[in-house]
Design a protein around this motif. Structure first.
Motif, PDB file in Angstrom:
ATOM      1  N   SER A  22       0.843  -1.338   0.088  1.00  0.00           N
ATOM      2  CA  SER A  22      -0.005   0.027   0.034  1.00  0.00           C
ATOM      3  C   SER A  22       0.724   1.144  -0.014  1.00  0.00           C
ATOM      4  O   SER A  22       0.423   2.388   0.441  1.00  0.00           O
ATOM      5  CB  SER A  22      -1.118  -0.149   1.261  1.00  0.00           C
ATOM      6  N   ALA A  25      -0.362   4.314  -2.205  1.00  0.00           N
ATOM      7  CA  ALA A  25      -1.606   4.904  -1.642  1.00  0.00           C
ATOM      8  C   ALA A  25      -1.045   5.649  -0.541  1.00  0.00           C
ATOM      9  O   ALA A  25      -1.730   6.983  -0.305  1.00  0.00           O
ATOM     10  CB  ALA A  25      -2.627   3.736  -0.859  1.00  0.00           C
ATOM     11  N   HIS A 125      -1.058  -0.544  -8.857  1.00  0.00           N
ATOM     12  CA  HIS A 125      -0.911  -0.716  -7.412  1.00  0.00           C
ATOM     13  C   HIS A 125      -2.042  -0.477  -6.480  1.00  0.00           C
ATOM     14  O   HIS A 125      -3.125  -0.229  -7.062  1.00  0.00           O
ATOM     15  CB  HIS A 125      -0.046   0.714  -6.904  1.00  0.00           C
ATOM     16  N   ARG A 126      -1.887  -0.973  -5.191  1.00  0.00           N
ATOM     17  CA  ARG A 126      -3.200  -1.059  -4.388  1.00  0.00           C
ATOM     18  C   ARG A 126      -3.213  -0.450  -2.941  1.00  0.00           C
ATOM     19  O   ARG A 126      -2.322  -0.229  -2.575  1.00  0.00           O
ATOM     20  CB  ARG A 126      -3.504  -2.853  -4.285  1.00  0.00           C
ATOM     21  N   LEU A 127      -4.388  -0.002  -2.589  1.00  0.00           N
ATOM     22  CA  LEU A 127      -4.613   0.124  -1.085  1.00  0.00           C
ATOM     23  C   LEU A 127      -5.313  -1.229  -0.571  1.00  0.00           C
ATOM     24  O   LEU A 127      -6.476  -1.614  -1.085  1.00  0.00           O
ATOM     25  CB  LEU A 127      -5.622   1.248  -0.961  1.00  0.00           C
ATOM     26  N   PHE A 128      -4.488  -2.104  -0.157  1.00  0.00           N
ATOM     27  CA  PHE A 128      -4.953  -3.168   0.462  1.00  0.00           C
ATOM     28  C   PHE A 128      -5.495  -4.091  -0.828  1.00  0.00           C
ATOM     29  O   PHE A 128      -4.600  -4.437  -1.636  1.00  0.00           O
ATOM     30  CB  PHE A 128      -6.066  -3.206   1.524  1.00  0.00           C
TER      31      PHE A 128
END
Length: 251
Positions: A22, A25, A125-128
């Motif tokens: 994360s 983010a 890319h991720r947030l969780f």
């Protein structure tokens, strides 16, 4: 935009040991904080300007009454008054306007499939469990409201609703403590539509929920961070002036 993408990637690299997958983010939240910190001096200046406007309210009312049958003379007299006191009827707009380029850069970056002819790797890319390049509708299609990505949005919605409720209650108290005096049609000194804006202002914070739902998650993080910052900032800057903070853009 590639320069901006490099900035986000470098921030993410610095934060990766702390935030792991994360990190991007977290970089967006940090970038937003930098933007808000950069415009904070303007926010303080806007607060001083609106406090000056509040002090001028009795004189503005007197000018309107004196020249109520002569709009042109009233306009000149009001502008002379504002110039003399170094105030402006539109104090508070500049900090919000200066944030727009940063938001649109972020929105465009996470809406583009390529950067400089290369695939945009930031979209993955991720947030969780939620990809930063996707929207709430994508989260609903991939697991539903309570799926991995859906849960991320639920958390954001709860935070936005809490901030909006705080702003709503504070604005209602401000307007009740110092209601905006009505202005007759044709009178100068009040921006067009201010009466309608004043009635709608307590509800504007809840519109952020819609925005968060329709923009890419990366842009939603910018909005959530910025609105939370704004709520705290206005509570501090306008704590001794009930009316002024109520008429400021929620972003």
């Amino acid at each position: 935009m590639s320069v901006f993408a490099s900035l986000v990637e470098r921030l993410a690299d610095l934060l990766q040991p702390l935030f792991l997958t994360s990190a991007t983010a977290a970089a967006i939240v940090l970038f937003t904080a930098f933007v808000r910190l950069a415009v904070h001096p303007l926010s303080r200046a806007a607060a001083r300007g609106q406090k000056a406007n509040a002090r001028l309210a009795p004189q503005v009312a007197a000018v309107r009454e004196k020249h109520r049958n002569n709009p042109e003379r009233q306009q000149r007299a009001l502008m002379e008054l504002y110039a003399k006191e170094k105030a402006s009827p539109l104090s508070g707009c500049l900090p919000s306007l200066l944030q727009l380029p940063a938001f649109f850069l972020l929105y465009h970056l996470f809406s583009s499939t390529s950067i400089g002819g290369e695939p945009n790797a930031l979209l993955d890319h991720r947030l969780f469990a939620a990809p930063l390049g996707e929207r709430w509708t994508d989260a609903l299609a991939d697991g539903g409201v309570f799926g991995g990505a859906g849960a991320v949005y639920l958390g954001l919605f709860v935070l936005v609703a809490a901030v909006a409720t705080f702003n709503y209650r504070r604005t209602k108290r401000q307007l009740a403590a110092a209601p905006v005096a009505p202005v007759a049609p044709g009178e100068a000194g009040t921006p067009p539509g201010m009466a309608v804006m004043t009635r709608m202002m307590p509800l504007l914070s809840f519109a952020t929920l819609i925005t968060v739902a329709v923009v890419p998650l990366a842009a939603a993080l910018y909005i959530v961070t910025s609105t939370t910052w704004s709520a705290v900032e206005r509570a501090v800057l306008y704590r001794d002036m009930p009316a002024a903070g109520a008429l400021t853009n929620p972003l």
